[in-house]
Motif scaffolding. Sequence first.
Motif, mmCIF file in Angstrom:
data_model
loop_
_atom_site.group_PDB
_atom_site.id
_atom_site.type_symbol
_atom_site.label_atom_id
_atom_site.label_comp_id
_atom_site.label_asym_id
_atom_site.label_seq_id
_atom_site.Cartn_x
_atom_site.Cartn_y
_atom_site.Cartn_z
ATOM 1 N N THR A 1 22.666 -17.259 -7.075
ATOM 2 C CA THR A 1 22.254 -16.206 -7.991
ATOM 3 C C THR A 1 20.738 -16.236 -8.104
ATOM 4 O O THR A 1 20.139 -17.290 -8.326
ATOM 5 N N TYR A 2 20.142 -15.072 -7.910
ATOM 6 C CA TYR A 2 18.692 -14.911 -8.023
ATOM 7 C C TYR A 2 18.381 -14.026 -9.225
ATOM 8 O O TYR A 2 19.221 -13.230 -9.665
ATOM 9 N N ALA A 3 17.184 -14.159 -9.737
ATOM 10 C CA ALA A 3 16.702 -13.277 -10.797
ATOM 11 C C ALA A 3 15.480 -12.533 -10.284
ATOM 12 O O ALA A 3 14.691 -13.064 -9.494
ATOM 13 N N ILE A 4 15.332 -11.289 -10.734
ATOM 14 C CA ILE A 4 14.177 -10.482 -10.360
ATOM 15 C C ILE A 4 13.486 -9.992 -11.619
ATOM 16 O O ILE A 4 14.128 -9.507 -12.549
ATOM 17 N N ASP A 5 12.179 -10.167 -11.668
ATOM 18 C CA ASP A 5 11.360 -9.642 -12.755
ATOM 19 C C ASP A 5 10.972 -8.215 -12.383
ATOM 20 O O ASP A 5 10.099 -7.997 -11.550
ATOM 21 N N LEU A 6 11.637 -7.259 -12.992
ATOM 22 C CA LEU A 6 11.390 -5.863 -12.637
ATOM 23 C C LEU A 6 9.979 -5.412 -12.994
ATOM 24 O O LEU A 6 9.471 -4.435 -12.434
#
Length: 672
Positions: free
Chosen positions: A663-668
């Motif tokens: 699982t990755y997170a992205i800072d929009l």
Amino acid sequence: MNRPLLALSIAVLLLSACATTPHSTQPARAAIPEGSRATLALLESTDVHSNIRSYDYYQLAEDPSLGFERLATLVREARKQYPHSLLFDAGDTIQGTALADYQALVKPVGCDEELAMYRAMDALGYDGGTIGNHEFNYGLPFLAQVTKNPMNVDGVPARKCSGPHYPLVLSNVFSARDGQPIYAPYGWVDAKVRYRTAEGADGEGDVRVGLLGFTPPPILQWDKLNLEGKVTTKGLVEAAREYLPELRAQNTDLVVAISHGGIDASPYSDHMENANWYLAQEPGIDALLLGHSHAAFPDPGNAKSRFANMPGVDNERGFVHGKPAVMGSFWGKGLGVIELALVRRDGRWQIDPAATHSEVRSIKRADGSFVEPDAEIARLVDDAHQATIRYVSTPIGDSDFAMTSYFADIGEVTALQPVNSAQRDYVERYVAENLPQYADVPVLSAAAPFKGGFGGANDYTDIAAGPLAIRNAADLYLYPNTLMAVKIDGAGVKAWLEHAAGRFNRIDPKNPAPQELVNRKYVGYNFDVLQGDLSYEIDVTQPQGARIRNLRHRGKPVTDTQPFIVVTNNYRASGGGRFPGLDGSNIVVSAPDANRDVLIEWVKQRKHLMRARDGADRSWRFTPVRTAGPVEFVSAAGKLGVAEAAGLKGIRQVRENGDGKATYAIDLAAAR
């Protein structure tokens, strides 16, 4: 084991006679006492897609997570458990790997030669099957040949060739020439079962299992180039109602629908893709063998299963409206099993639902290992396997950058831009030579990431920098589509992109809880990325239909009336994916060449691919927005460096998921 005899209405031209008389002279079956009980197992493969070996032709490497040779092991195990069983295939059988393309397109099999896929299936002694939508991809002449099924269809030679040793039934596709089914619309299996009477005595008797077969009616759109004017379709319910009375008249105990489709509770129509929620409600249908959705049903305990909360569906025991049903995964990853508990009532065998259940048996064991492959399967197809390896290893060029699809959902274009560049170059040259009236119309190109992790951690395109071979082009473009181009306006381009943006869930910036970015219900191969001096943003905080912002061409805002030619494939141009404005009416280029062949020739001419020129045109970005909580997505584990090399910002790996993915997170807010 005694294999059953399958009797079918075999002559489509004489269907009315054959369907009603083939057993009229047979003696009556022996009486079986009322109340007797027996067990019959229905075994199902589906969506094997010619994955015969546990092998990845794009990586030239073994892949134990899939393969008919391992499914065969499950079949043999199930037959030991169930002395009385029947084995069926629910379609999408002959297309899907480089081996399949080799035998259909590169070195087509002769009339006297059986497809490798069917040779492997014959080794297991299938009792019947149906036709999936992808069976039509290579055209009707090829399909008629390899299934040894002469069709009274325009352009199909009337000849009898080698084919599978089991019969195929298809109830809802008809010749446009005479209105008759192109395959036998129904058939039946006479099988032996051991029974026990209510008094405890044992005996052996017959059970007659009737068969109907169905394929998705949208084949007329998806394979318009191959099917238009040649065949027609009926909805599943309409076709079932037409043939059920005839089939029931053959003294059948049970009727099984082998339906290449999934389960959808949306309002019914006669062109519905996954209409089995409705088919299951038809009186006279007793059990369903499903496919097409590339899923497992039932999938007990999985709260995220698409079937978990569907009305009328039991995702634990495998029932749809009270009828036992199964969908045995895809690519040879699983075997569908319905254990039918039969009870003798009113002079025929009937299903006891309380004692019946369905399950999908995976080739992956609970400890993470995989069942061993059946050695006979590899031996039977070794010639085609080795020939395919030699073919896909043919060199075509080289690249100074890796082409991957790990982060295609986030903006990585390394696996898309070569496809778009090749397609665009082809059509620009074609227009210049043949369509002078469009000389001033800009050409865009659309490509989607075909491998986006749906099939597991290995289901991504991953082509290392260095030499390129045909196998790499096939990895970038999986399907045997042909190239087409449509003429639309700026409003049409925006609508196209809005539809593609359905790949994403709507994000609430104020929600502090983790939010999933990618919409799992939206298939990756419909996430078209358009390139060609184009730039745009996707605002995932907005509802679908209002997400595309700052749409520009060559730096200038795109107007609604601005003309464009967009290059795509026959599937999309003819309505596949239900993109607005794409219904086959605005096609301006219909090429005889396959998209993949266009790509191969482009690489050969280019010779050396360079990242700055051929893999760095990020046409789209997320609209920057700050969110109160994390926005997450899933990709293969340990690939953060790929995102960084592609220039993607604000991405971090959160956790590994234990299945090769993470699982990755992205800072929009930093997504530019």
